[in-house]
Design a protein around this motif. Structure first.
Motif, mmCIF file in Angstrom:
data_model
loop_
_atom_site.group_PDB
_atom_site.id
_atom_site.type_symbol
_atom_site.label_atom_id
_atom_site.label_comp_id
_atom_site.label_asym_id
_atom_site.label_seq_id
_atom_site.Cartn_x
_atom_site.Cartn_y
_atom_site.Cartn_z
ATOM 1 N N ALA A 72 33.338 -55.906 7.304
ATOM 2 C CA ALA A 72 33.809 -57.186 7.249
ATOM 3 C C ALA A 72 34.561 -57.696 6.374
ATOM 4 C CB ALA A 72 32.641 -58.266 7.816
ATOM 5 N N VAL A 73 35.606 -58.289 6.189
ATOM 6 C CA VAL A 73 36.354 -58.679 5.226
ATOM 7 C C VAL A 73 36.702 -60.279 5.130
ATOM 8 C CG1 VAL A 73 38.795 -58.531 4.141
ATOM 9 C CG2 VAL A 73 37.790 -56.500 5.279
ATOM 10 N N PHE A 74 36.215 -60.559 4.002
ATOM 11 C CA PHE A 74 36.556 -62.166 3.669
ATOM 12 C C PHE A 74 37.432 -61.973 2.634
ATOM 13 C CE2 PHE A 74 32.056 -62.156 5.445
ATOM 14 C CZ PHE A 74 32.236 -63.247 6.309
ATOM 15 N N MET A 75 38.360 -63.201 2.677
ATOM 16 C CA MET A 75 39.195 -63.243 1.474
ATOM 17 C C MET A 75 39.895 -64.654 1.799
ATOM 18 S SD MET A 75 42.319 -61.119 0.217
ATOM 19 C CE MET A 75 43.259 -61.400 -1.401
ATOM 20 N N SER A 141 38.048 -70.922 6.626
ATOM 21 C CA SER A 141 38.744 -72.044 5.962
ATOM 22 C C SER A 141 40.258 -71.587 5.980
ATOM 23 C CB SER A 141 38.089 -72.552 4.748
ATOM 24 O OG SER A 141 38.797 -73.771 4.454
ATOM 25 N N GLY A 142 40.901 -71.858 4.658
ATOM 26 C CA GLY A 142 42.269 -71.286 4.377
ATOM 27 C C GLY A 142 42.634 -69.747 4.531
ATOM 28 N N GLY A 143 41.298 -69.104 4.535
ATOM 29 C CA GLY A 143 41.535 -67.714 4.617
ATOM 30 C C GLY A 143 42.005 -67.218 6.057
ATOM 31 N N THR A 144 41.672 -68.139 6.986
ATOM 32 C CA THR A 144 42.175 -67.856 8.438
ATOM 33 C C THR A 144 43.604 -67.777 8.435
ATOM 34 O OG1 THR A 144 40.493 -69.365 9.464
ATOM 35 C CG2 THR A 144 42.428 -68.828 10.645
ATOM 36 N N SER A 145 44.496 -68.547 7.739
ATOM 37 C CA SER A 145 45.865 -68.449 7.752
ATOM 38 C C SER A 145 46.260 -67.175 6.914
ATOM 39 C CB SER A 145 46.408 -69.668 7.042
ATOM 40 O OG SER A 145 46.348 -70.730 7.983
ATOM 41 N N LEU A 146 45.810 -66.887 5.774
ATOM 42 C CA LEU A 146 45.987 -65.766 4.948
ATOM 43 C C LEU A 146 46.028 -64.407 5.487
ATOM 44 C CD1 LEU A 146 46.778 -63.952 2.410
ATOM 45 C CD2 LEU A 146 44.312 -64.274 1.702
ATOM 46 N N LEU A 147 44.692 -64.218 6.333
ATOM 47 C CA LEU A 147 44.177 -62.955 7.019
ATOM 48 C C LEU A 147 44.922 -62.879 8.352
ATOM 49 C CD1 LEU A 147 40.534 -62.621 6.062
ATOM 50 C CD2 LEU A 147 42.430 -61.672 5.042
ATOM 51 N N SER A 148 45.213 -64.083 9.041
ATOM 52 C CA SER A 148 46.152 -63.907 10.235
ATOM 53 C C SER A 148 47.679 -63.611 9.904
ATOM 54 C CB SER A 148 45.984 -65.083 11.262
ATOM 55 O OG SER A 148 46.275 -66.320 10.326
ATOM 56 N N TYR A 149 47.907 -64.011 8.881
ATOM 57 C CA TYR A 149 49.455 -63.632 8.419
ATOM 58 C C TYR A 149 49.684 -62.250 8.017
ATOM 59 C CZ TYR A 149 53.880 -64.221 5.828
ATOM 60 O OH TYR A 149 55.120 -64.205 5.163
#
Length: 435
Positions: A72-75, A141-149
């Protein structure tokens, strides 16, 4: 300390305007406690170098027992999620966990998502090189946009990826090795950093060079418009609110124009600069990165009017300690001092591409959305609409009652449970049915 207090948001007095200092220590709201890790967990600090040479780092967690093939990757684009709070639950379920920082750690002043995506790619390449076969992106949180991008661009043929960012610079995505993930989880997502800024941008600010020049007819803190002393609930007229939203877009558009003009001026100066005339103003201007100062950045009427996007939230915003004006004008704020390119790539709700609301339309792997209903800055109707546009055939939407954005139980909640533990159960069960 009772067990309940470890997962409940402290019911503390709100900091007073003009009394309590605006500077504050945020603390580790995203981090697990060391004692939460399963006994025998191994942690390894790993340096990451992106394809353009930028440095970041992360923590690779391995659960006790045989080395897993799933990770699992968090960023997050600017916050440290190397110890993300959901990690212990994933480790107990047998997953490895990779928590990575970015080149823009704790500093969004020059944060460009198209560059941070390269950090993401470098981290995932490292995981593939170490033998992990299944990758689960968990955007928190804001990682949703980064990782979906990232997933959006990684899933495309290289020649179809974005060639330039909103700020005009080449992305070089076509030559980047971007292994796509196998599963996507949106944990406490908001619509996107630019979209959330658009919703919070104060349209009463009529002049960027004088943020104290306020139009009273557009001031959400003006009692004539429905404001009540915080934290009492305000009530804004729907027609006034519609005009307010329209003017928010108008202000964002004005800032976009300023940003693009600064960038154009910068490039023009660089073309005109003469190595033989370094004492000229043009030479200095060619080296002067254009910075912007933006005030009035926490002014979403939903922060004070609970009738707008109703959910279980408390008054205020996660982006401001206490009264929203503290975040809108104080030193601890989003997008306060930043480069023109950072505004366009990250904080412009009209120009940025790295937005959950945009990327969701391109996520075709199994997707899970976990929405806390006590979130002050992400709302059920908004997230349900985004979820409806996800093309994945296998997708699930679930909620957490009376849970804060960081998955603490809200004070005074009529239920008693640990939202983080519940989210861990939801995510691991959902993955267990698919991996």
């Amino acid at each position: 300390m009772t067990a309940q207090r470890t997962y409940q948001l402290p019911d503390l007095p709100l900091p007073e305007l003009f009394v309590a200092p605006e500077r504050r220590a945020r603390g580790a709201v995203n981090a697990y406690r060391i004692e939460q890790l399963p006994e025998g967990t191994q942690r390894e600090f790993i340096d990451i170098t992106a394809s353009d040479g930028a440095f970041s780092f992360g923590l690779l967690h391995l659960p006790p027992g045989p080395r897993p093939k799933k990770v699992a990757v968090f960023m997050h684009p600017r916050e440290n999620q190397s110890r993300q709070y959901l990690s212990p639950y994933l480790l107990k379920a047998g997953y490895a966990v990779w928590g990575q920082t970015s080149r823009a750690l704790n500093n969004d002043s020059d944060m460009v998502h198209e560059e941070v995506v390269r950090d993401t790619a470098a981290g995932i390449r490292m995981l593939k090189e170490r033998g992990f076969e299944k990758v689960v992106l968990i955007g928190s949180s804001g990682g949703t946009s980064l990782l979906s991008y990232y997933q959006w661009q990684a899933s495309l043929p290289p020649e179809k990826r974005f060639t330039h960012g909103p700020h005009g610079e080449p992305t070089r995505f076509a030559t980047e090795d971007m292994p796509p993930a196998d599963f996507y989880v949106a944990l406490a997502p908001h619509a996107g950093e630019g979209v959330i800024m658009l919703n919070m941008l104060d349209p009463a600010v009529v002049e960027e060079t004088n943020p104290l020049a306020i139009d009273p007819e557009l001031d959400m803190f003006n009692p004539a418009n429905g404001y009540q002393p915080f934290p009492q609930p305000s009530k804004y007229d729907p027609y006034w609110l519609a005009a307010y939203r329209k003017e928010q877009r108008a202000r964002a558009r004005r800032i976009d124009v300023i940003a693009r003009t600064l960038i154009a001026d910068y490039h023009e100066a660089r073309q005109a600069a003469d190595l033989e005339r370094l004492s000229s103003p043009t030479a200095r201007r060619a080296l002067m990165s254009p910075y912007m100062t933006v005030y009035g950045t926490v002014a979403n009427p939903a922060h004070t009017d609970p009738g707008i996007h109703p959910n279980h939230r408390l008054p205020g915003s996660i982006f401001s300690s206490g009264h929203p004006l503290r975040g809108g004008y104080g030193p601890v704020a989003l997008g306060r001092l930043l480069t023109a390119r950072a505004w366009l790539s990250t904080w412009s709700g009209l120009s940025a591409k790295a937005e959950w609301t945009h990327a969701a339309e391109h996520i075709d792997v199994p997707t899970l959305v976990v929405l806390p209903l006590g979130d002050s800055d992400a709302y059920p109707q908004e997230q349900e609409e985004i979820f409806s546009r996800i093309p994945a055939a296998d997708k699930t939407f679930t909620t957490l009652d009376h849970a804060h954005h960081y998955l603490f139980l809200l004070p005074g909640a009529p239920v008693d449970y640990n939202p983080r533990e519940k989210a861990g159960e939801i995510v691991t069960r959902w993955l267990g049915e698919r991996v």
